[in-house]
Design a protein around this motif. Structure first.
Motif, PDB file in Angstrom:
ATOM      1  N   THR A 191      30.063 -54.654 -40.393  1.00 32.53           N
ATOM      2  CA  THR A 191      31.388 -55.251 -40.348  1.00 32.53           C
ATOM      3  C   THR A 191      32.184 -54.606 -39.224  1.00 32.53           C
ATOM      4  OG1 THR A 191      32.239 -53.645 -41.927  1.00 32.53           O
ATOM      5  CG2 THR A 191      31.376 -55.716 -42.815  1.00 32.53           C
ATOM      6  N   LYS A 192      32.991 -55.400 -38.591  1.00 33.47           N
ATOM      7  CA  LYS A 192      33.768 -54.896 -37.476  1.00 33.47           C
ATOM      8  C   LYS A 192      34.871 -53.999 -37.999  1.00 33.47           C
ATOM      9  CE  LYS A 192      36.354 -56.364 -33.418  1.00 33.47           C
ATOM     10  NZ  LYS A 192      36.856 -57.530 -32.650  1.00 33.47           N
ATOM     11  N   PRO A 193      34.850 -52.702 -37.641  1.00 29.74           N
ATOM     12  CA  PRO A 193      35.877 -51.784 -38.162  1.00 29.74           C
ATOM     13  C   PRO A 193      37.228 -52.053 -37.495  1.00 29.74           C
ATOM     14  CG  PRO A 193      34.509 -50.640 -36.592  1.00 29.74           C
ATOM     15  CD  PRO A 193      33.904 -52.010 -36.753  1.00 29.74           C
ATOM     16  N   ARG A 194      38.263 -51.719 -38.209  1.00 34.06           N
ATOM     17  CA  ARG A 194      39.605 -51.870 -37.673  1.00 34.06           C
ATOM     18  C   ARG A 194      39.881 -50.730 -36.699  1.00 34.06           C
ATOM     19  NH1 ARG A 194      45.196 -52.100 -41.269  1.00 34.06           N
ATOM     20  NH2 ARG A 194      46.624 -52.446 -39.486  1.00 34.06           N
ATOM     21  N   PHE A 195      40.397 -51.115 -35.565  1.00 33.82           N
ATOM     22  CA  PHE A 195      40.641 -50.097 -34.536  1.00 33.82           C
ATOM     23  C   PHE A 195      41.803 -49.205 -34.942  1.00 33.82           C
ATOM     24  CE2 PHE A 195      42.962 -48.693 -30.745  1.00 33.82           C
ATOM     25  CZ  PHE A 195      41.970 -47.930 -30.147  1.00 33.82           C
ATOM     26  N   ARG A 196      41.575 -47.891 -34.804  1.00 36.38           N
ATOM     27  CA  ARG A 196      42.607 -46.900 -35.047  1.00 36.38           C
ATOM     28  C   ARG A 196      42.707 -46.003 -33.825  1.00 36.38           C
ATOM     29  NH1 ARG A 196      41.640 -44.753 -41.300  1.00 36.38           N
ATOM     30  NH2 ARG A 196      41.980 -46.785 -42.313  1.00 36.38           N
ATOM     31  N   LEU A 197      43.906 -45.892 -33.344  1.00 34.33           N
ATOM     32  CA  LEU A 197      44.134 -45.058 -32.176  1.00 34.33           C
ATOM     33  C   LEU A 197      43.950 -43.590 -32.559  1.00 34.33           C
ATOM     34  CD1 LEU A 197      45.013 -45.360 -29.178  1.00 34.33           C
ATOM     35  CD2 LEU A 197      47.324 -44.801 -29.943  1.00 34.33           C
ATOM     36  N   PRO A 198      43.057 -42.870 -31.886  1.00 38.56           N
ATOM     37  CA  PRO A 198      42.873 -41.445 -32.218  1.00 38.56           C
ATOM     38  C   PRO A 198      44.177 -40.671 -32.046  1.00 38.56           C
ATOM     39  CG  PRO A 198      41.092 -42.233 -30.815  1.00 38.56           C
ATOM     40  CD  PRO A 198      42.129 -43.319 -30.841  1.00 38.56           C
ATOM     41  N   ALA A 199      44.335 -39.661 -32.877  1.00 35.42           N
ATOM     42  CA  ALA A 199      45.575 -38.877 -32.851  1.00 35.42           C
ATOM     43  C   ALA A 199      45.838 -38.234 -31.491  1.00 35.42           C
ATOM     44  CB  ALA A 199      45.541 -37.819 -33.950  1.00 35.42           C
ATOM     45  N   PRO A 200      44.853 -37.643 -30.807  1.00 36.45           N
ATOM     46  CA  PRO A 200      45.137 -37.077 -29.473  1.00 36.45           C
ATOM     47  C   PRO A 200      45.605 -38.132 -28.471  1.00 36.45           C
ATOM     48  CG  PRO A 200      43.094 -36.189 -30.337  1.00 36.45           C
ATOM     49  CD  PRO A 200      43.491 -37.317 -31.246  1.00 36.45           C
ATOM     50  N   TRP A 201      45.025 -39.352 -28.552  1.00 36.68           N
ATOM     51  CA  TRP A 201      45.439 -40.402 -27.625  1.00 36.68           C
ATOM     52  C   TRP A 201      46.871 -40.822 -27.925  1.00 36.68           C
ATOM     53  CZ3 TRP A 201      40.876 -44.314 -26.836  1.00 36.68           C
ATOM     54  CH2 TRP A 201      39.735 -43.604 -26.467  1.00 36.68           C
ATOM     55  N   ALA A 202      47.202 -40.927 -29.201  1.00 34.96           N
ATOM     56  CA  ALA A 202      48.563 -41.317 -29.554  1.00 34.96           C
ATOM     57  C   ALA A 202      49.565 -40.260 -29.072  1.00 34.96           C
ATOM     58  CB  ALA A 202      48.669 -41.496 -31.066  1.00 34.96           C
ATOM     59  N   GLY A 214      43.228 -32.556 -30.932  1.00 30.61           N
ATOM     60  CA  GLY A 214      42.953 -32.966 -32.302  1.00 30.61           C
ATOM     61  C   GLY A 214      42.974 -31.845 -33.303  1.00 30.61           C
ATOM     62  N   ARG A 215      43.684 -30.755 -33.020  1.00 31.23           N
ATOM     63  CA  ARG A 215      43.756 -29.599 -33.916  1.00 31.23           C
ATOM     64  C   ARG A 215      45.163 -29.433 -34.498  1.00 31.23           C
ATOM     65  NH1 ARG A 215      39.480 -26.073 -33.099  1.00 31.23           N
ATOM     66  NH2 ARG A 215      37.705 -27.261 -32.285  1.00 31.23           N
ATOM     67  N   ALA A 216      45.866 -30.527 -34.688  1.00 31.66           N
ATOM     68  CA  ALA A 216      47.226 -30.429 -35.215  1.00 31.66           C
ATOM     69  C   ALA A 216      47.255 -29.883 -36.631  1.00 31.66           C
ATOM     70  CB  ALA A 216      47.924 -31.789 -35.165  1.00 31.66           C
ATOM     71  N   GLN A 217      46.191 -30.056 -37.397  1.00 28.02           N
ATOM     72  CA  GLN A 217      46.129 -29.570 -38.778  1.00 28.02           C
ATOM     73  C   GLN A 217      45.337 -28.276 -38.897  1.00 28.02           C
ATOM     74  OE1 GLN A 217      48.055 -31.161 -40.847  1.00 28.02           O
ATOM     75  NE2 GLN A 217      48.474 -32.727 -39.276  1.00 28.02           N
ATOM     76  N   GLU A 218      45.096 -27.620 -37.795  1.00 28.30           N
ATOM     77  CA  GLU A 218      44.354 -26.353 -37.815  1.00 28.30           C
ATOM     78  C   GLU A 218      45.217 -25.264 -38.434  1.00 28.30           C
ATOM     79  OE1 GLU A 218      41.497 -23.716 -37.607  1.00 28.30           O
ATOM     80  OE2 GLU A 218      41.161 -25.720 -36.794  1.00 28.30           O
ATOM     81  N   ARG A 219      44.777 -24.696 -39.540  1.00 29.01           N
ATOM     82  CA  ARG A 219      45.568 -23.689 -40.233  1.00 29.01           C
ATOM     83  C   ARG A 219      45.530 -22.345 -39.515  1.00 29.01           C
ATOM     84  NH1 ARG A 219      44.575 -23.769 -46.601  1.00 29.01           N
ATOM     85  NH2 ARG A 219      46.469 -22.491 -46.387  1.00 29.01           N
ATOM     86  N   ARG A 220      44.476 -22.086 -38.771  1.00 30.18           N
ATOM     87  CA  ARG A 220      44.370 -20.826 -38.031  1.00 30.18           C
ATOM     88  C   ARG A 220      44.765 -21.038 -36.575  1.00 30.18           C
ATOM     89  NH1 ARG A 220      38.649 -18.296 -40.359  1.00 30.18           N
ATOM     90  NH2 ARG A 220      39.284 -18.226 -42.574  1.00 30.18           N
ATOM     91  N   PHE A 221      45.866 -21.709 -36.369  1.00 27.42           N
ATOM     92  CA  PHE A 221      46.339 -21.990 -35.022  1.00 27.42           C
ATOM     93  C   PHE A 221      46.727 -20.721 -34.269  1.00 27.42           C
ATOM     94  CE2 PHE A 221      49.902 -22.149 -37.934  1.00 27.42           C
ATOM     95  CZ  PHE A 221      50.868 -21.388 -37.297  1.00 27.42           C
ATOM     96  N   MET A 268      35.545 -29.237 -30.810  1.00 28.26           N
ATOM     97  CA  MET A 268      35.637 -29.067 -29.366  1.00 28.26           C
ATOM     98  C   MET A 268      35.217 -30.355 -28.678  1.00 28.26           C
ATOM     99  SD  MET A 268      36.282 -27.223 -26.756  1.00 28.26           S
ATOM    100  CE  MET A 268      36.518 -25.667 -27.602  1.00 28.26           C
ATOM    101  N   LEU A 269      36.003 -30.769 -27.666  1.00 24.87           N
ATOM    102  CA  LEU A 269      35.646 -31.948 -26.904  1.00 24.87           C
ATOM    103  C   LEU A 269      34.386 -31.680 -26.091  1.00 24.87           C
ATOM    104  CD1 LEU A 269      38.997 -33.306 -25.460  1.00 24.87           C
ATOM    105  CD2 LEU A 269      37.489 -34.455 -27.046  1.00 24.87           C
TER     106      LEU A 269
END
Length: 450
Positions: A432-443, A51-58, A1-2
């Motif tokens: 170490t500086k992590p590589r930026f990854r766009l969160p799935a909800p933002w994408a 961010g619940r695209a993989q939620e099996r109990r959708f 939950m956000l």
């Protein structure tokens, strides 16, 4: 939950008593996701943005709309209380009553019918639309930071078509009956307040107006220029037999009064339609009783309106409270134009007519929830700091002097996304500086179609 901002949590939790604990988690997910989702307001779009695209109990999210036991009317009462506390603590409570056609097609949609499309039709062009008809009751209140009147929906009811009622073996309920029930429900929720209901010419029925008068609700609608108006009945003389008189002499019609040279006109400054600025009009007023055979007798105050510059044709209004001031009646009626703006905004920014529910329960709940979301977003924006809620998304080719609902929705979305970003930040800096990854909800929000 956000995670939600602290200023939002109290308002969102006001709706928690409607659900059991397990259902409330999914309902809160749908509410927050409906605010953040661009484009279509389907349950799957809400799950993706959260961010619940993989939620099996959708399916649990779908059950909130089509199966879970909760009362939308109780939610409407909670929402009305929040709106009154925020925008209408003093003075008369002005309510707008109007119907809307939701364009929908499908064999499983049992309540749909064929109606005249008010958006695409004109006086000379008739367009039919297949869809659902909704009757909505809205609070017409001034929004301080927007400096104008907004129509805030809080109670919406489905009006099934005559064919659907006939197939189910039920009595068809006309629009006036549904509107009367919604207005009387608001009276029961606000027993001590002065209520004013504003509607178009479709609500100028004697049965509807008489019900409003008996419920101590002031109704303001349009009036035909050829309406059969009469003087009040003279006092009954002692010893007179028979039924008492219900009317007096019939004066000239409003159309004759409009053209008469001895009619006294008064100049009044009122706000323009759809925020077009103030304009000066001329009004004339009087009292009468409106009577028709076999129908109740309703005392009214009529108001004639004409434009000195002839930008719109003359028209007449009626008010069921003859003691109201004519200028105040016109001012309340002008607020009704914001109802059409709200219908346009919920289609453009909240995805009305993009939902894809097929069950009767989900259909009866989804559209009222999306209309109520307009009011919820306005309440959330009111809790933001003044600098955030007054931010205007203007451009070189589009200047806006005042914030609109789109700006309020953007401010609420920014506050929710900012809270999530701060909540997920690391507590200590990484080596170490992590590589930026766009969160799935933002994408999903960036690439989803409008």
């Amino acid at each position: 939950m956000l995670p939600l901002p602290t200023c939002f949590a109290g308002l969102i939790l006001a709706f928690a008593p409607l659900f059991v604990q397990r259902s409330w988690r999914h309902a809160q997910l749908l509410l927050t996701g409906a605010i953040l989702t661009p484009g279509r307001r389907t349950v799957t779009s809400v799950l993706r943005i959260m961010g619940r695209a993989q939620e099996r109990r959708f399916v649990n999210a779908h059950r909130i709309l089509n199966r879970a036991a909760w009362c939308p009317r109780s939610g409407s009462r909670i929402l009305l209380g929040l709106l009154i506390d925020a925008f209408a603590q003093r003075g008369p409570v002005v309510l707008g009553l109007d119907d809307m056609i939701e364009r929908r097609r499908g064999k499983r949609i049992a309540a749909k019918g064929i109606y005249r499309d008010p958006v695409r039709s004109s006086d000379s062009h008739f367009v039919k639309a297949s869809g659902l008809r909704w009757m909505s009751l809205m609070l017409l209140a001034p929004i301080p930071w927007a400096r104008r009147i907004w129509a805030l929906p809080f109670l919406t009811a489905l009006v099934p078509s005559e064919r659907a009622c006939r197939e189910r073996g039920r009595r068809h309920k006309p629009l006036l009956d549904v509107g009367r029930q919604l207005a009387l429900q608001a009276r029961r929720w606000l027993p001590g307040r002065d209520l004013v209901v504003v509607g178009d010419s479709g609500f100028s029925g004697l049965l509807f107006l008489d019900a409003m008068r008996r419920a101590r609700i002031t109704a303001i609608t349009r009036l035909r220029l050829d309406a059969a108006l009469y003087d009040p009945a003279p006092p009954r003389l002692p010893g007179t037999i028979g039924h008492p008189r219900t009317k007096g002499a019939r004066p000239p019609t409003l159309a004759v009064t409009l053209a008469a040279k001895d009619t006294r006109w008064h100049a009044v400054v009122v706000p323009g339609r759809y925020g077009a600025g103030k304009r000066t009009i001329e009004i004339a007023s009087g009292t009468a009783v409106w009577r028709h055979g076999g129908l109740p007798v309703v005392p009214i105050r009529w108001v004639l309106i004409r434009d000195p510059e002839a930008r719109f044709p003359p028209q007449a209004l009626l008010c069921t409270d003859p003691t109201r001031e004519p200028a105040q009646i016109v001012g309340w009626f002008v607020r009704r134009w914001t109802v059409e703006v709200t219908f346009r905004e919920v289609r453009a920014h909240l995805g009305v007519e993009t939902q894809r529910q097929w069950s009767n329960t989900a259909i009866a709940r989804t559209t009222p929830c999306l209309l109520a979301l307009f009011s919820i977003v306005t309440l959330l924006a009111a809790r933001l700091p003044a600098r955030q809620r007054q931010r205007i998304a203007a451009a070189a080719w589009y200047s806006k002097p005042r914030p609109t609902f789109a700006d309020a929705l953007a401010a609420v979305r920014c506050a929710i996304w900012r809270e999530r970003t701060l909540a997920t930040s690391p507590r200590r800096p990484a080596r170490t500086k992590p590589r930026f990854r766009l969160p799935a909800p933002w994408a999903y929000a960036l690439v989803s179609p409008p």
